[in-house]
Write an enzyme that holds these catalytic residues in place. Structure first.
Site, PDB file in Angstrom:
ATOM      1  N   LYS A 187      49.045  42.053  38.755  1.00 38.41           N
ATOM      2  CA  LYS A 187      48.054  43.026  38.303  1.00 38.41           C
ATOM      3  C   LYS A 187      47.589  42.723  36.875  1.00 38.41           C
ATOM      4  O   LYS A 187      46.452  43.042  36.508  1.00 38.41           O
ATOM      5  CB  LYS A 187      48.618  44.443  38.411  1.00 38.41           C
ATOM      6  CG  LYS A 187      48.713  44.951  39.845  1.00 38.41           C
ATOM      7  CD  LYS A 187      47.349  45.007  40.517  1.00 38.41           C
ATOM      8  CE  LYS A 187      47.387  45.743  41.844  1.00 38.41           C
ATOM      9  NZ  LYS A 187      46.042  45.849  42.473  1.00 38.41           N
ATOM     10  N   ASN A 221      40.072  46.598  46.215  1.00 42.55           N
ATOM     11  CA  ASN A 221      41.171  47.559  46.265  1.00 42.55           C
ATOM     12  C   ASN A 221      42.402  47.024  46.971  1.00 42.55           C
ATOM     13  O   ASN A 221      43.516  47.505  46.714  1.00 42.55           O
ATOM     14  CB  ASN A 221      40.676  48.836  46.966  1.00 42.55           C
ATOM     15  CG  ASN A 221      41.816  49.729  47.389  1.00 42.55           C
ATOM     16  OD1 ASN A 221      42.413  50.441  46.581  1.00 42.55           O
ATOM     17  ND2 ASN A 221      42.147  49.701  48.679  1.00 42.55           N
ATOM     18  N   TYR A 230      54.877  42.015  40.857  1.00 44.53           N
ATOM     19  CA  TYR A 230      53.667  42.812  41.128  1.00 44.53           C
ATOM     20  C   TYR A 230      52.920  43.065  39.828  1.00 44.53           C
ATOM     21  O   TYR A 230      51.695  42.920  39.758  1.00 44.53           O
ATOM     22  CB  TYR A 230      54.069  44.132  41.790  1.00 44.53           C
ATOM     23  CG  TYR A 230      52.931  45.110  41.976  1.00 44.53           C
ATOM     24  CD1 TYR A 230      52.018  44.953  43.012  1.00 44.53           C
ATOM     25  CD2 TYR A 230      52.784  46.203  41.126  1.00 44.53           C
ATOM     26  CE1 TYR A 230      50.975  45.858  43.190  1.00 44.53           C
ATOM     27  CE2 TYR A 230      51.745  47.112  41.298  1.00 44.53           C
ATOM     28  CZ  TYR A 230      50.851  46.935  42.329  1.00 44.53           C
ATOM     29  OH  TYR A 230      49.816  47.824  42.502  1.00 44.53           O
ATOM     30  N   THR A 248      50.407  57.011  47.784  1.00 44.64           N
ATOM     31  CA  THR A 248      49.932  56.147  48.857  1.00 44.64           C
ATOM     32  C   THR A 248      51.127  55.564  49.592  1.00 44.64           C
ATOM     33  O   THR A 248      52.277  55.736  49.185  1.00 44.64           O
ATOM     34  CB  THR A 248      49.067  54.995  48.302  1.00 44.64           C
ATOM     35  OG1 THR A 248      49.902  54.172  47.463  1.00 44.64           O
ATOM     36  CG2 THR A 248      47.901  55.525  47.490  1.00 44.64           C
TER      37      THR A 248
END
Length: 230
Positions: free
Chosen positions: A146, A77, A142, A177
């Protein structure tokens, strides 16, 4: 892969999705949950074993594997986003995204897969992102990291075929988050998203499309690339 009575390690478990994963694993009857974080003193969840882990540090990963002994489930994670652009973003930021989001997960897999193979069972849950399929004005480095994480999961299923090891990847959109703090867009509730993910993970789903954004984007992957701008 059933969670009840399992031994699980969750990376990036001091906050956000990682903390939710750890909490809900306990609720589902995991025998032991190792909550791994660079600063384990920030882990404030009763019932977990907090351990120090920076997934970019091979010694940390080796130490974690030694401390755990064997894990039935590894949840990769831990994540990092600098919001860097590909053309003019800081290369150090871009390298760190790759180090955490791809190599960090791969280090964990390489550390824990041999014991799983020997035991003939185990599972990895790798957290990717719909950014693997999108292009924006920012954050594309990013997204590239991913995308590498997503491709890694696809390849691991082939390499580990027949070993009794489940490899599930998670694709999700914007979630409430710390990483998304200050960005004014609709966001998933972490507790609801993690519950959905764990339900599908226990059901053996290989590619978990955790929200409407992931489901919609996956269904359109055959469309012209120009339609995948954010």
């Amino acid at each position: 892969m059933k969670i009840k009575n399992s031994v699980v390690i969750v990376t990036g478990a001091n906050r956000g999705l990682g903390k939710q994963f750890a909490a809900q694993l306990l609720e589902r009857g995991a025998e032991r949950v190792y909550a791994a974080a660079r600063n384990p003193e920030l882990v404030d969840l009763p019932g977990v074993d907090a351990i120090r882990l920076d997934v970019t540090d091979q010694q940390h990963v080796d130490d974690a594997a030694h401390a755990v002994g064997h894990a039935d489930i590894v949840i990769n994670n831990a994540g990092f986003s600098s919001f860097a652009r590909l053309v003019d973003g800081d290369l150090n930021d871009i390298r760190r995204e790759i180090e955490v989001n791809y190599f960090g997960a791969l280090r964990m897999i390489r550390a824990f897969a041999p014991a799983m193979r020997n035991r003939g069972r185990g599972a990895f849950l790798n957290v990717s992102s719909v950014m693997a399929w999108l292009g924006y004005e920012h954050s594309n480095s990013y997204g590239a990291s991913k995308a590498a994480n997503w491709a890694m999961s696809n390849g691991l299923r082939e390499e580990l075929a027949g070993a009794g090891i489940q490899v599930s990847s998670v694709l999700l959109g914007s979630t409430d988050t710390d990483m998304m703090a200050g960005i004014d867009v609709p966001k998933n509730r972490p507790e609801e998203l993690v519950a959905t993910v764990l339900d599908q993970f226990e059901g053996g789903v290989n590619e978990i499309l955790a929200d409407d954004a992931a489901q919609g984007l996956k269904s359109g992957l055959s469309d012209d690339r120009g339609s995948f701008a954010g």
